[in-house]
Design a protein around this motif. Structure first.
Motif, PDB file in Angstrom:
ATOM      1  N   ILE A 139      42.597  90.403  71.881  1.00 10.29           N
ATOM      2  CA  ILE A 139      42.477  89.804  70.321  1.00 10.29           C
ATOM      3  C   ILE A 139      43.603  89.168  69.152  1.00 10.29           C
ATOM      4  CG2 ILE A 139      41.195  89.841  67.900  1.00 10.29           C
ATOM      5  CD1 ILE A 139      39.576  90.179  70.501  1.00 10.29           C
ATOM      6  N   ALA A 140      44.653  90.284  68.970  1.00  9.19           N
ATOM      7  CA  ALA A 140      45.644  90.186  68.485  1.00  9.19           C
ATOM      8  C   ALA A 140      46.572  88.361  68.724  1.00  9.19           C
ATOM      9  CB  ALA A 140      46.622  90.741  68.141  1.00  9.19           C
ATOM     10  N   ALA A 193      44.444  85.904  67.547  1.00 12.40           N
ATOM     11  CA  ALA A 193      44.796  85.371  66.714  1.00 12.40           C
ATOM     12  C   ALA A 193      45.884  84.830  65.986  1.00 12.40           C
ATOM     13  CB  ALA A 193      44.556  86.464  65.625  1.00 12.40           C
ATOM     14  N   TRP A 194      46.807  84.734  67.136  1.00 14.40           N
ATOM     15  CA  TRP A 194      48.843  85.454  67.034  1.00 14.40           C
ATOM     16  C   TRP A 194      48.855  83.130  67.516  1.00 14.40           C
ATOM     17  CZ3 TRP A 194      53.505  87.560  64.915  1.00 14.40           C
ATOM     18  CH2 TRP A 194      54.634  86.536  65.782  1.00 14.40           C
ATOM     19  N   GLN A 210      46.710  81.638  66.814  1.00 20.44           N
ATOM     20  CA  GLN A 210      46.168  79.795  66.546  1.00 20.44           C
ATOM     21  C   GLN A 210      47.049  79.943  65.322  1.00 20.44           C
ATOM     22  OE1 GLN A 210      41.926  79.967  65.639  1.00 20.44           O
ATOM     23  NE2 GLN A 210      42.122  78.790  63.610  1.00 20.44           N
ATOM     24  N   VAL A 211      47.651  81.073  64.352  1.00 19.85           N
ATOM     25  CA  VAL A 211      47.773  81.036  62.933  1.00 19.85           C
ATOM     26  C   VAL A 211      49.742  80.821  63.387  1.00 19.85           C
ATOM     27  CG1 VAL A 211      49.244  83.141  61.290  1.00 19.85           C
ATOM     28  CG2 VAL A 211      46.706  83.436  61.925  1.00 19.85           C
ATOM     29  N   ARG A 271      44.410  76.393  68.623  1.00 22.64           N
ATOM     30  CA  ARG A 271      43.559  77.027  68.479  1.00 22.64           C
ATOM     31  C   ARG A 271      43.012  77.610  69.639  1.00 22.64           C
ATOM     32  NH1 ARG A 271      38.043  74.543  64.577  1.00 22.64           N
ATOM     33  NH2 ARG A 271      37.326  76.398  64.800  1.00 22.64           N
TER      34      ARG A 271
END
Length: 108
Positions: free
Chosen positions: A69-70, A73-74, A76-77, A82
């Motif tokens: 999950i992290a 997120a990484w 995308q951010v 995406r």
């Protein structure tokens, strides 16, 4: 600090550490990125030892779901890519598996 919070911090430290090497070797950044990567990986290892689990392997296996999950997120951010619906569905399945491993009832 809760196990989940430790896992999240550990995941960020591991991903940042690996990205330090990625930036150095794949993106042509300064070797200082690798040095920061090593420091981040040391923090990751220290954090993971703080998990309350009966066996190291169980703590590491449960961590895998949080790491996935992290990582999404990484992606995308930090990288601006995406995650698609399959990334997200797979991540949720992995996180559910991690919760089962960590919090499931034990007979011993």
């Amino acid at each position: 600090m809760t196990s989940f919070a430790i896992y999240v911090l550990a995941a960020l430290a591991e991903i940042a550490g690996c990205f330090g090497f990625w930036a150095w070797l794949r993106l042509g950044k300064s070797p200082a990125w690798a040095v920061l990567g090593v420091l981040s990986l040391v923090i990751f290892a220290l954090l993971l030892t703080r998990i309350e689990a009966g066996a190291a392997g169980r703590a590491f296996a449960a961590y895998g779901g949080v790491y996935i999950i992290a990582s999404l997120a990484w992606m995308q951010v930090v990288e601006g890519a995406r995650p698609d619906r399959w990334d997200l569905i797979g991540g949720v399945i992995c996180l559910a598996g991690a919760a089962l491993i960590l919090f499931g009832p034990r007979t011993n």
